[in-house]
Design a protein around this motif. Structure first.
Motif, PDB file in Angstrom:
ATOM      1  N   HIS A  41     -17.104  29.667  66.947  1.00 20.54           N
ATOM      2  CA  HIS A  41     -17.442  29.841  68.369  1.00 20.54           C
ATOM      3  C   HIS A  41     -16.329  29.302  69.266  1.00 20.54           C
ATOM      4  O   HIS A  41     -15.958  29.941  70.253  1.00 20.54           O
ATOM      5  N   TYR A  42     -15.805  28.136  68.934  1.00 22.83           N
ATOM      6  CA  TYR A  42     -14.736  27.509  69.708  1.00 22.83           C
ATOM      7  C   TYR A  42     -13.492  28.402  69.737  1.00 22.83           C
ATOM      8  O   TYR A  42     -12.932  28.683  70.784  1.00 22.83           O
ATOM      9  N   GLU A  43     -13.082  28.858  68.568  1.00 21.94           N
ATOM     10  CA  GLU A  43     -11.847  29.633  68.476  1.00 21.94           C
ATOM     11  C   GLU A  43     -11.977  31.027  69.076  1.00 21.94           C
ATOM     12  O   GLU A  43     -11.009  31.562  69.605  1.00 21.94           O
ATOM     13  N   ASN A  44     -13.161  31.626  69.005  1.00 19.67           N
ATOM     14  CA  ASN A  44     -13.327  33.006  69.447  1.00 19.67           C
ATOM     15  C   ASN A  44     -13.978  33.153  70.808  1.00 19.67           C
ATOM     16  O   ASN A  44     -14.172  34.277  71.269  1.00 19.67           O
ATOM     17  N   SER A  45     -14.290  32.060  71.455  1.00 14.26           N
ATOM     18  CA  SER A  45     -14.916  32.131  72.772  1.00 14.26           C
ATOM     19  C   SER A  45     -13.948  32.718  73.793  1.00 14.26           C
ATOM     20  O   SER A  45     -12.761  32.419  73.792  1.00 14.26           O
ATOM     21  N   THR A  46     -14.490  33.532  74.667  1.00 11.41           N
ATOM     22  CA  THR A  46     -13.667  34.057  75.770  1.00 11.41           C
ATOM     23  C   THR A  46     -13.650  33.068  76.933  1.00 11.41           C
ATOM     24  O   THR A  46     -12.922  33.272  77.900  1.00 11.41           O
ATOM     25  N   ASN A  47     -14.442  32.000  76.821  1.00 17.79           N
ATOM     26  CA  ASN A  47     -14.441  30.944  77.833  1.00 17.79           C
ATOM     27  C   ASN A  47     -13.450  29.856  77.448  1.00 17.79           C
ATOM     28  O   ASN A  47     -13.355  29.493  76.274  1.00 17.79           O
ATOM     29  N   PRO A  48     -12.713  29.332  78.410  1.00 13.60           N
ATOM     30  CA  PRO A  48     -11.809  28.222  78.107  1.00 13.60           C
ATOM     31  C   PRO A  48     -12.600  26.998  77.636  1.00 13.60           C
ATOM     32  O   PRO A  48     -13.570  26.599  78.263  1.00 13.60           O
ATOM     33  N   VAL A  49     -12.181  26.450  76.499  1.00  9.14           N
ATOM     34  CA  VAL A  49     -12.803  25.245  75.966  1.00  9.14           C
ATOM     35  C   VAL A  49     -11.698  24.252  75.650  1.00  9.14           C
ATOM     36  O   VAL A  49     -10.774  24.559  74.905  1.00  9.14           O
ATOM     37  N   ALA A  60      -7.082  19.131  72.453  1.00  9.61           N
ATOM     38  CA  ALA A  60      -7.198  20.449  71.823  1.00  9.61           C
ATOM     39  C   ALA A  60      -7.670  21.446  72.875  1.00  9.61           C
ATOM     40  O   ALA A  60      -8.254  21.067  73.891  1.00  9.61           O
ATOM     41  N   ALA A  61      -7.413  22.712  72.603  1.00 11.59           N
ATOM     42  CA  ALA A  61      -7.858  23.781  73.497  1.00 11.59           C
ATOM     43  C   ALA A  61      -7.901  25.085  72.712  1.00 11.59           C
ATOM     44  O   ALA A  61      -7.104  25.295  71.806  1.00 11.59           O
ATOM     45  N   LYS A  63      -7.855  29.414  72.541  1.00 16.11           N
ATOM     46  CA  LYS A  63      -6.923  30.437  73.049  1.00 16.11           C
ATOM     47  C   LYS A  63      -7.228  30.805  74.497  1.00 16.11           C
ATOM     48  O   LYS A  63      -6.309  30.965  75.313  1.00 16.11           O
ATOM     49  N   ALA A  64      -8.502  30.899  74.837  1.00 19.62           N
ATOM     50  CA  ALA A  64      -8.879  31.242  76.214  1.00 19.62           C
ATOM     51  C   ALA A  64      -8.402  30.180  77.205  1.00 19.62           C
ATOM     52  O   ALA A  64      -7.960  30.506  78.311  1.00 19.62           O
ATOM     53  N   ALA A  65      -8.454  28.922  76.813  1.00 19.95           N
ATOM     54  CA  ALA A  65      -7.980  27.848  77.694  1.00 19.95           C
ATOM     55  C   ALA A  65      -6.473  27.932  77.878  1.00 19.95           C
ATOM     56  O   ALA A  65      -5.967  27.747  78.991  1.00 19.95           O
ATOM     57  N   LEU A  66      -5.754  28.222  76.809  1.00 16.12           N
ATOM     58  CA  LEU A  66      -4.300  28.325  76.906  1.00 16.12           C
ATOM     59  C   LEU A  66      -3.902  29.499  77.793  1.00 16.12           C
ATOM     60  O   LEU A  66      -2.953  29.399  78.575  1.00 16.12           O
TER      61      LEU A  66
END
Length: 83
Positions: A41-49, A60-61, A63-66
């Motif tokens: 979920h963390y890695e594939n979320s479209t929301n920045p985490v 850590a962050a 892909k969406a956050a980056l």
């Protein structure tokens, strides 16, 4: 003075130890499965985490956050949330 354990007592302790080992292995398997679900979920979320430590630094962050911050992970990790 305590009695020395006899063979029967030692066998019983071994059986109990084996049961506990099986329980722990089952818990490890469940923990691994839950960790895998959360990581997915963390890695594939479209929301920045972002993950932030107690001092307010990004550690850590996803892909969406980056993409949101328009940087790579090295450009974000170590920065404070107020930077």
């Amino acid at each position: 003075m305590a009695d020395k354990p006899n063979d029967k007592k030692l066998e019983q302790r071994d059986k109990e130890s084996d049961k506990e080992s099986v329980k722990l292995k089952g818990r490890e398997d469940i923990l691994f499965e839950v960790e895998t679900i959360h990581r997915t979920h963390y890695e594939n979320s479209t929301n920045p985490v972002m993950v932030i430590d107690e001092s307010g630094s990004y550690i850590a962050a996803n892909k969406a956050a980056l993409e949101f911050f328009e940087c790579d992970i090295t450009g974000l990790v170590g920065k404070k949330i107020w930077d």
